[in-house]
Design an enzyme around this catalytic site. Sequence first.
Site, short mmCIF file in Angstrom:
data_model
loop_
_atom_site.label_atom_id
_atom_site.label_comp_id
_atom_site.label_asym_id
_atom_site.label_seq_id
_atom_site.Cartn_x
_atom_site.Cartn_y
_atom_site.Cartn_z
N HIS A 246 1.05 -49.90 54.69
CA HIS A 246 1.89 -49.54 55.83
C HIS A 246 1.86 -50.61 56.91
O HIS A 246 1.96 -50.30 58.10
CB HIS A 246 1.46 -48.19 56.41
CG HIS A 246 1.45 -47.09 55.41
ND1 HIS A 246 0.51 -46.08 55.38
CD2 HIS A 246 2.29 -46.83 54.37
CE1 HIS A 246 0.76 -45.25 54.38
NE2 HIS A 246 1.83 -45.68 53.76
N GLU A 276 9.38 -48.84 46.48
CA GLU A 276 8.46 -49.92 46.84
C GLU A 276 8.25 -50.82 45.63
O GLU A 276 8.10 -50.33 44.50
CB GLU A 276 7.13 -49.33 47.32
CG GLU A 276 7.31 -48.39 48.50
CD GLU A 276 6.05 -47.63 48.87
OE1 GLU A 276 4.94 -48.06 48.48
OE2 GLU A 276 6.17 -46.61 49.56
N GLU A 372 2.52 -44.49 42.44
CA GLU A 372 2.49 -45.72 43.25
C GLU A 372 1.11 -46.39 43.23
O GLU A 372 0.40 -46.39 44.23
CB GLU A 372 2.93 -45.44 44.68
CG GLU A 372 2.27 -44.26 45.37
CD GLU A 372 2.76 -44.09 46.79
OE1 GLU A 372 2.75 -45.07 47.56
OE2 GLU A 372 3.16 -42.98 47.15
#
Length: 417
Positions: A246, A276, A372
């Site tokens: 982040h 992503e 992820e």
Amino acid sequence: MTAHSKPHDQLLDVISSHTGTAKNGVRRQGPFSDGEMRRRQNDLRQWLAANRVDAALFTSYHAICYYSSFLYTQFGRKYGFIVDGQNATLVASSIDAGQPWRRAFADEVLLYTDWRRDNYYRAVRQALKSAKRVGIEFDQVSLDFRRLLGEEFPHIEFVDVAQAAMWMRTIKSAEEHAHIRLGADTCRVGAKALIAAIGENVPEYEIALASTNAMVREIARLFPSYAELMDSWTWFQSGVETDGAHNPVTNRRLKKGDILSLNCFPMIFGYYTALERTLFFDHASDAHLDYWQKNCEVMRQGSALIGPGKKCSDIAKQLNELYREWGLLRYRSFGYGHSFGVLSHYYGREAGVELREDVETVLKPGMVVSMEPMITIPEGAPGAGGYREHDIFIVTATGAENISQFPYGPDHLIVRA
């Protein structure tokens, strides 16, 4: 709940008093049907009845948005959505004027002014009526707010409703699935715009802006009659800035050989989706390719593990073994995925459905989760940087559907200007 308002002075009446209703403009249909919104509120009412709770007072962004379709802007003020056995009432600040009434799926919208500090509680008291046992979100209410609730409503017993509401949200309806698909489609639009903007000496923020602008325009196109265009964003990192999931966008300029991290996040009426990807600009070293290919293998195997009956902790532990075999487990810093729906980087999350070693939840049809995997190789080591891929899956009765549908890995994402 699509009636037209008539010309009147209600807005002025609210502004000049303490509480009231401002029916200003035309009520607008949200992204979901009236039937879908009634289902959500009625599911909650069933829980209230079964647990002998008279009403629920929601105060979080995510719960108010989920049950009313209204996403507030806090700015230090309090909001509430009260659901009892018959009615649903939104309590909002008068600074929002007619917008809460236009947007909320509610039987009543009460605005309170700043004229007195207790005006919020006046409005809540009006909605709670004679309730004696009320559900609040224990994980969202601050110590000060809880104290004030006790002082304002000494006759009420407060119980937790946050966990029950979270589990209701984890199983998405067909309408939610369709809405989340639109988000995944918008992610691809943003990703393509981002890749097209990559170039030597171009700063990260310019590339991120190209992606965000493309997604906002796409959301406007998808909802031509009315779209709330707020909160969509892109995180695009390069070099050492890829080490965290982040990290903010900076003004660092790209150079050939950089490792890159693409993170597209369209927000559509409070619903978050994400795409992503790891990329490289122009070329990747052998060390970088080795780490990248291994992380992509974890992505492939992890994606195949998602399905009904699979336990979140088991998925995480099985993928840990892959990293352990390569000596890379120490470079992994967070879980392998999480639930999707009404969530954001600054508000709620369905913590009961995360692909982590300490989450025993079993995946069920209707849930929406990500895969992820990420590892970070420290700066100064060969192949340094953060590697992360991310897809979204709808869990079905027989497996899981990947709705991201965007390529990953060295064969696709070494970008040459």
